[in-house]
Design a protein around this motif. Structure first.
Motif, PDB file in Angstrom:
ATOM      1  N   LEU A 133       1.018  -1.038  -0.046  1.00 41.67           N
ATOM      2  CA  LEU A 133       0.137   0.040  -0.038  1.00 41.67           C
ATOM      3  C   LEU A 133       0.893   1.251  -0.068  1.00 41.67           C
ATOM      4  O   LEU A 133       2.182   0.987   0.359  1.00 41.67           O
ATOM      5  CB  LEU A 133      -1.118  -0.181   1.143  1.00 41.67           C
ATOM      6  CG  LEU A 133      -1.725  -1.231   1.260  1.00 41.67           C
ATOM      7  CD1 LEU A 133      -2.602  -1.148   2.752  1.00 41.67           C
ATOM      8  CD2 LEU A 133      -2.879  -1.325   0.359  1.00 41.67           C
ATOM      9  N   TYR A 134       0.386   2.348  -0.414  1.00 40.49           N
ATOM     10  CA  TYR A 134       1.118   3.664  -0.563  1.00 40.49           C
ATOM     11  C   TYR A 134       1.479   3.893   1.044  1.00 40.49           C
ATOM     12  O   TYR A 134       0.722   4.320   1.717  1.00 40.49           O
ATOM     13  CB  TYR A 134       0.243   4.785  -1.107  1.00 40.49           C
ATOM     14  CG  TYR A 134       0.386   4.578  -2.567  1.00 40.49           C
ATOM     15  CD1 TYR A 134      -0.726   4.132  -3.148  1.00 40.49           C
ATOM     16  CD2 TYR A 134       1.360   4.638  -3.412  1.00 40.49           C
ATOM     17  CE1 TYR A 134      -0.953   3.881  -4.719  1.00 40.49           C
ATOM     18  CE2 TYR A 134       1.334   4.454  -4.785  1.00 40.49           C
ATOM     19  CZ  TYR A 134       0.171   4.103  -5.370  1.00 40.49           C
ATOM     20  OH  TYR A 134      -0.099   3.737  -6.570  1.00 40.49           O
TER      21      TYR A 134
ATOM     22  N   PHE B  36     -10.112   5.789  -2.360  1.00 41.99           N
ATOM     23  CA  PHE B  36      -9.723   5.767  -3.845  1.00 41.99           C
ATOM     24  C   PHE B  36     -10.570   4.530  -4.521  1.00 41.99           C
ATOM     25  O   PHE B  36     -10.936   4.806  -5.528  1.00 41.99           O
ATOM     26  CB  PHE B  36      -8.184   5.205  -3.792  1.00 41.99           C
ATOM     27  CG  PHE B  36      -7.940   4.714  -5.167  1.00 41.99           C
ATOM     28  CD1 PHE B  36      -7.569   3.502  -5.516  1.00 41.99           C
ATOM     29  CD2 PHE B  36      -7.715   5.635  -6.362  1.00 41.99           C
ATOM     30  CE1 PHE B  36      -7.341   3.169  -6.738  1.00 41.99           C
ATOM     31  CE2 PHE B  36      -7.527   5.349  -7.461  1.00 41.99           C
ATOM     32  CZ  PHE B  36      -7.331   3.858  -7.893  1.00 41.99           C
ATOM     33  N   ALA B  37     -10.667   3.472  -3.725  1.00 41.06           N
ATOM     34  CA  ALA B  37     -11.438   2.323  -4.272  1.00 41.06           C
ATOM     35  C   ALA B  37     -12.971   2.941  -4.426  1.00 41.06           C
ATOM     36  O   ALA B  37     -13.480   2.632  -5.658  1.00 41.06           O
ATOM     37  CB  ALA B  37     -11.586   1.138  -3.427  1.00 41.06           C
TER      38      ALA B  37
ATOM     39  N   ARG C 256     -14.109   5.947  -5.086  1.00 37.58           N
ATOM     40  CA  ARG C 256     -13.948   6.976  -6.022  1.00 37.58           C
ATOM     41  C   ARG C 256     -13.920   6.190  -7.492  1.00 37.58           C
ATOM     42  O   ARG C 256     -14.750   6.562  -8.319  1.00 37.58           O
ATOM     43  CB  ARG C 256     -12.958   7.844  -6.077  1.00 37.58           C
ATOM     44  CG  ARG C 256     -12.983   9.098  -5.170  1.00 37.58           C
ATOM     45  CD  ARG C 256     -11.942  10.079  -5.301  1.00 37.58           C
ATOM     46  NE  ARG C 256     -11.745  10.699  -3.748  1.00 37.58           N
ATOM     47  CZ  ARG C 256     -10.760  10.227  -3.386  1.00 37.58           C
ATOM     48  NH1 ARG C 256      -9.699   9.548  -3.587  1.00 37.58           N
ATOM     49  NH2 ARG C 256     -10.693  10.705  -1.930  1.00 37.58           N
TER      50      ARG C 256
ATOM     51  N   ASP D  59      -7.490   6.249   3.059  1.00 40.05           N
ATOM     52  CA  ASP D  59      -7.254   7.082   1.933  1.00 40.05           C
ATOM     53  C   ASP D  59      -7.237   5.863   0.762  1.00 40.05           C
ATOM     54  O   ASP D  59      -7.951   6.199  -0.508  1.00 40.05           O
ATOM     55  CB  ASP D  59      -5.632   7.500   1.779  1.00 40.05           C
ATOM     56  CG  ASP D  59      -5.527   8.841   2.753  1.00 40.05           C
ATOM     57  OD1 ASP D  59      -4.383   8.912   3.198  1.00 40.05           O
ATOM     58  OD2 ASP D  59      -6.633   9.414   2.866  1.00 40.05           O
ATOM     59  N   HIS D  60      -6.603   4.808   0.968  1.00 40.04           N
ATOM     60  CA  HIS D  60      -6.967   3.609  -0.136  1.00 40.04           C
ATOM     61  C   HIS D  60      -8.221   3.238  -0.268  1.00 40.04           C
ATOM     62  O   HIS D  60      -8.766   2.986  -1.408  1.00 40.04           O
ATOM     63  CB  HIS D  60      -6.016   2.374   0.415  1.00 40.04           C
ATOM     64  CG  HIS D  60      -4.661   2.637   0.349  1.00 40.04           C
ATOM     65  ND1 HIS D  60      -3.798   3.197   1.176  1.00 40.04           N
ATOM     66  CD2 HIS D  60      -3.431   2.295  -0.634  1.00 40.04           C
ATOM     67  CE1 HIS D  60      -2.726   3.472   1.000  1.00 40.04           C
ATOM     68  NE2 HIS D  60      -2.536   2.797  -0.025  1.00 40.04           N
TER      69      HIS D  60
ATOM     70  N   TYR E 106      -8.972  -3.522   1.911  1.00 40.64           N
ATOM     71  CA  TYR E 106      -9.039  -2.931   0.693  1.00 40.64           C
ATOM     72  C   TYR E 106      -9.750  -3.775  -0.450  1.00 40.64           C
ATOM     73  O   TYR E 106     -10.510  -3.478  -1.259  1.00 40.64           O
ATOM     74  CB  TYR E 106      -7.583  -2.517   0.317  1.00 40.64           C
ATOM     75  CG  TYR E 106      -7.603  -2.015  -1.251  1.00 40.64           C
ATOM     76  CD1 TYR E 106      -7.165  -2.334  -2.535  1.00 40.64           C
ATOM     77  CD2 TYR E 106      -7.844  -0.489  -1.551  1.00 40.64           C
ATOM     78  CE1 TYR E 106      -6.779  -1.738  -3.568  1.00 40.64           C
ATOM     79  CE2 TYR E 106      -7.917   0.209  -2.748  1.00 40.64           C
ATOM     80  CZ  TYR E 106      -7.322  -0.439  -3.769  1.00 40.64           C
ATOM     81  OH  TYR E 106      -7.295   0.026  -5.001  1.00 40.64           O
TER      82      TYR E 106
ATOM     83  N   HIS F 214       2.712   6.535   2.401  1.00 43.85           N
ATOM     84  CA  HIS F 214       2.585   7.848   2.914  1.00 43.85           C
ATOM     85  C   HIS F 214       1.000   8.247   3.332  1.00 43.85           C
ATOM     86  O   HIS F 214       0.736   9.056   3.822  1.00 43.85           O
ATOM     87  CB  HIS F 214       3.231   8.980   2.549  1.00 43.85           C
ATOM     88  CG  HIS F 214       4.777   9.095   2.459  1.00 43.85           C
ATOM     89  ND1 HIS F 214       5.386   8.126   1.599  1.00 43.85           N
ATOM     90  CD2 HIS F 214       5.684   9.316   3.277  1.00 43.85           C
ATOM     91  CE1 HIS F 214       6.654   8.056   1.832  1.00 43.85           C
ATOM     92  NE2 HIS F 214       6.915   8.971   2.880  1.00 43.85           N
ATOM     93  N   LEU F 215       0.230   7.099   2.764  1.00 43.20           N
ATOM     94  CA  LEU F 215      -1.107   7.221   2.926  1.00 43.20           C
ATOM     95  C   LEU F 215      -1.697   6.375   4.119  1.00 43.20           C
ATOM     96  O   LEU F 215      -0.935   5.520   4.362  1.00 43.20           O
ATOM     97  CB  LEU F 215      -1.952   6.970   1.538  1.00 43.20           C
ATOM     98  CG  LEU F 215      -1.479   7.934   0.510  1.00 43.20           C
ATOM     99  CD1 LEU F 215      -2.172   7.422  -0.948  1.00 43.20           C
ATOM    100  CD2 LEU F 215      -1.648   9.164   0.676  1.00 43.20           C
TER     101      LEU F 215
END
Lengths: 273, 249, 293
Positions: free
Chosen positions: B91-92, B103-104, B106, B99-100, B151, B94-95
């Motif tokens: 996973l990113y 994103f899904a 969106r 946040d993840h 996620y 810094h997020l």
């Protein structure tokens, strides 16, 4: 419509990831300190105080913008492949084209934010200095020229961002991608000068036909980044012709489109394992 | 009805600069029916992860094709209603996990309010409610795995693909994943996963494929394995025993 | 490691570093011209290409280095050597190549080279660049006019430049008069005074102003004395025997002081000059003596 939403979602997550890295804050802080230094050092010069201040400030704007393709962009993009965070994005109904466009949008937003903040700081710096130094030093000051110059610098970095994305798709190595992006930047800044030098036909400095042809090809293949540089015009408060701005906008958009389409084609063929 | 299908898939990787190619997958064909929990097992280098990556279109096959829910793997629409948990979830850093999940949301066009409610729900399921707003860089390996699982499950996928989901987890973590797989199976989710922990595969799968050296060596089901209980070695489970037979053969 | 040892090592290292800074500065100070020359004698095309999109800031940097070189010479009350003048000129060529609109280098050249007695032609060559780069600015033409008129003493060559300057927007009204007075006796002193007054008005740097004002006072003193000589001649139909006769003759109350520390004297031609030659320890040659109009 869905495609736009997807591209926006990827752009936003890339923007967020870039923003959360402390290097961005460091860059902005360093540039602001540099601008304060510019106010002090310009007083050493005899009379072109505004020119010195703007030379330093607008250079800080350009340099901080350039850090996006050279450091943040390549780190994020290559990092996506190396650390497999790309699976996080591609596991969703996201095509590779969406991914490339979304990433580009994210980097564009990051670049715009950094350069926007620093352009604002430049304007504040110059306005503040007008209270420190005598009025007659500021007669040539033009805020619209400063704004347009920064806008063109931003466009240049956006063009470079698109080239950076292409290089990241071409090679798996982040080091090589950095070198290729650097080469693109250096060629883009100097190719026009080289062509002018060749066209002068200076005695003792003749250039072979092959070299001339190569340089001509480079002018078309690589982005002519020097054309986007209006820092000197802004420093002297000279008007920046609108037709040039429009032409550069069209050129930039066209070049970015070509780069991103090529990146999509190459990326589509690539194995992500 | 088959949800996931692989037809005559072949994959080569280039070997050095000589132009020679190494065969990774050989004429691979199988289908996963709706509602199945399909496990792929095999020794290291058998091609299990590569198979999953071809189905997910992360890797392109040199021959053959794959599809999910009737959509070709090459089309991104095949990832609608799909959840994927990679082998080493990335996973990113810094997020945050939230946040993840957003994103899904969106990408699926989910309104923000609904997304936040769903995020709370799924984070509670994977026991990460306390870490909803902490950057992934501060997560332990187990927390990252659970975050990635959240996620994968966030959009209530109809198809779940898991690559070594129990790898690196402590017993509690492994039990959590097994419980989630069982729960999803009960809700009718089609699950495909690969693992080299045979005991877990044996417990939860409805279909098991054994891969070796890039091809499908054998198929079995828990019922068939039950019948083989008598011939299995005493210190091994029926699947372990069958696995060794197939690989040695 | 023990805390005190740690603190001791840090203090010792910091102290050593601090001492080295002063030494290094002294060493570097002895050879700024050397390093500067290595930089400015690089091919122009290399500096241009190497500056990428930062030509303005590179020009600023080179100019700053040039000012530091000159500033240090000023502090030491030393004149630039011939080599250092050549280096400075080359630097100004590089700077104006990178940023032709940068006014400070042109002004620097104009207020430095011709007044120190040499390189007037080179200064004019530099200013010709400014004429092209700043087509709406009267100052380059004005400076070229001044150099031809005051230093080279060629009013015929000077005239076209003053005509051009006087027609430009922003040019002072008295330029038109100045053009007309060029042929008047001692017009060159007047030109010098007007020129310096103009430059001083636009200078913000205190040290520069001091230098320029000193020069201005000396020219004003010369102008006053020559004016007095003309008045004496008109009154007595002869030139005064010496400068003091201007006081005894009732024209002046006192002889103004020479800011350069010399003494004013009257020459046979009726022109006034000074033993200081309006400079620091300059060798007086025939060329320094103003010509008879």
């Amino acid at each position: 419509m869905n495609a736009l939403k997807t591209i926006w979602a990827i752009g936003l997550i890339s923007f967020q990831e870039g923003l959360r890295r402390r290097i961005i804050y460091g860059v902005v802080l360093a540039s602001l300190l540099f601008m304060s230094f510019a106010v002090l050092i310009s007083g050493l010069f005899m009379r072109d105080i505004v020119k010195i201040m703007l030379d330093l400030s607008l250079s800080a704007v350009s340099v901080s913008g350039l850090l996006v393709p050279f450091i943040v962009g390549i780190t994020l993009l290559s990092g996506d492949m190396e650390q497999r965070t790309i699976y996080t994005i591609l596991a969703q109904p996201v095509s590779r084209a969406h991914y490339i466009l979304g990433k580009y949008l994210g980097f564009a937003m990051l670049t715009s934010l950094i350069m926007g903040i620093l352009t604002g700081a430049t304007i504040v710096t110059v306005w503040g200095s007008s209270h420190l130094y005598a009025e007659h030093f500021f007669t040539s000051l033009s805020f619209s020229a400063i704004f347009l110059s920064s806008l063109m610098s931003l466009l240049a970095v956006l063009v470079l961002n698109s080239a950076m994305i292409l290089w990241c798709c071409v090679t798996t190595s982040s080091f090589l991608a950095t070198l290729l992006t650097l080469a693109t930047y250096l060629i883009g800044q100097t190719v026009e000068d080289i062509i002018r030098f060749i066209s002068l036909h200076i005695a003792g400095a003749e250039v072979s036909g092959l070299v001339q042809k190569t340089v001509q090809v480079a002018l078309y293949l690589f982005p002519n980044l020097a054309a986007f540089d209006f820092k000197q015009q802004a420093a002297y408060g000279l008007p920046i012709p609108l037709h040039e701005v429009i032409l550069l906008g069209i050129y930039g958009a066209a070049y970015i489109t070509v780069m991103l389409l090529l990146a999509i084609v190459i990326f589509n063929k690539r194995d992500l394992a | 009805m088959s949800i996931i299908s692989c037809e005559n898939i072949e994959k080569y990787y280039p070997e050095g600069f000589s132009g020679r190619k190494k065969k990774i997958l050989t004429d691979l064909s199988f289908t996963v029916r709706q509602g199945d929990v399909f496990g792929i097992v095999g020794p290291n280098g058998a091609g299990k992860s590569t198979t999953l990556k071809i189905i997910l279109d992360f890797v392109r096959p040199d021959k053959g094709k794959a599809s999910i829910s009737g959509h070709p793997a090459r089309s991104h629409t095949s990832h609608r209603h799909l959840g994927f948990l990679p082998e080493n979830p990335s996973l990113y850093r810094h997020l945050t996990v939230t946040d993840h999940l957003l994103f899904a949301a969106r990408t699926a066009g989910m309104p923000r309010g609904e997304a936040m409610r769903r995020a709370d729900e799924i984070l509670c399921t994977v026991d990460l409610s306390h870490a909803a707003h902490i950057p992934i860089s501060r997560f332990s390996k187990g927390m990252t795995q659970r975050g990635a699982l959240a996620y994968a499950l966030f959009l209530k996928p109809e198809v779940l693909i898991l690559d070594e989901p129990m790898s690196g987890l402590d017993p509690l973590g492994r039990q959590l994943v097994i419980d989630i797989i069982r729960e999803s199976h009960q809700k009718g989710t089609t699950i495909l996963f690969c693992s080299h922990i045979l005991t877990d595969v044996e417990r939860i799968c409805t279909q098991i494929a054994i891969m070796d050296k890039g091809w499908l060596a054998a198929f079995t089901t828990p019922q068939e394995l039950q019948q083989r209980k008598d011939v299995a070695k005493p210190e091994m489970s029926p699947l372990e025993s069958f696995f060794l037979e197939v690989i040695a053969g | 490691m023990k805390k005190w040892l740690f603190v001791l090592i840090i203090a010792a290292s910091a102290g050593t570093s601090w001492l080295c800074v002063h030494q290094l500065y002294a060493i570097q100070n002895k050879r700024p011209a050397e390093e500067f020359s290595r930089l400015v004698f690089l091919p122009n095309s290399l500096i241009r290409a190497g500056s990428l999109e930062f030509k303005g800031i590179v020009a600023d940097y080179l100019f700053l280095k040039l000012m530091v070189l000159h500033g240090e010479r000023l502090l030491d009350r030393k004149e630039l050597s011939k080599t250092e003048r050549q280096i400075s000129y080359k630097a100004l060529l590089q700077i104006t190549e990178l940023d032709p609109r940068f006014w400070d280098p042109y002004l620097f050249a104009e207020t430095t080279f011709p007044w120190e007695g040499e390189m007037v032609a080179e200064t004019n060559e530099l200013l010709e660049r400014a004429v092209l780069a700043l087509p709406n600015d009267y100052r380059p033409n004005y400076f070229i006019w001044f150099n031809y008129y005051y230093f080279i003493k060629d009013p015929k060559k000077a005239a076209p430049y003053m005509e051009k300057a006087s027609r430009m927007q922003g040019a002072p009204e008295y330029f038109k008069n100045l053009a007309a007075r060029m042929r008047v006796y001692s017009g060159e002193l007047q030109a010098g005074i007007v020129f310096l007054q103009q430059v001083i008005r636009e200078t913000s740097s205190a040290s520069e102003r001091e230098l320029l004002e000193k020069r201005l006072f000396s020219l004003q003193a010369l102008e006053l004395l020559e004016s007095a000589v003309r008045e004496f001649k008109k009154k007595n139909s002869r030139l005064p025997a010496d400068i003091n006769e201007l006081i005894t003759g009732g024209i002046l109350k006192k002889i103004p002081p020479d800011p350069y520390g010399g003494e004013f004297f009257l020459m046979e031609s009726g022109r006034v000059y000074t033993t200081s030659a309006l400079a620091h320890a300059k060798k007086k040659t025939e060329d320094n003596v103003p010509a008879n109009d």
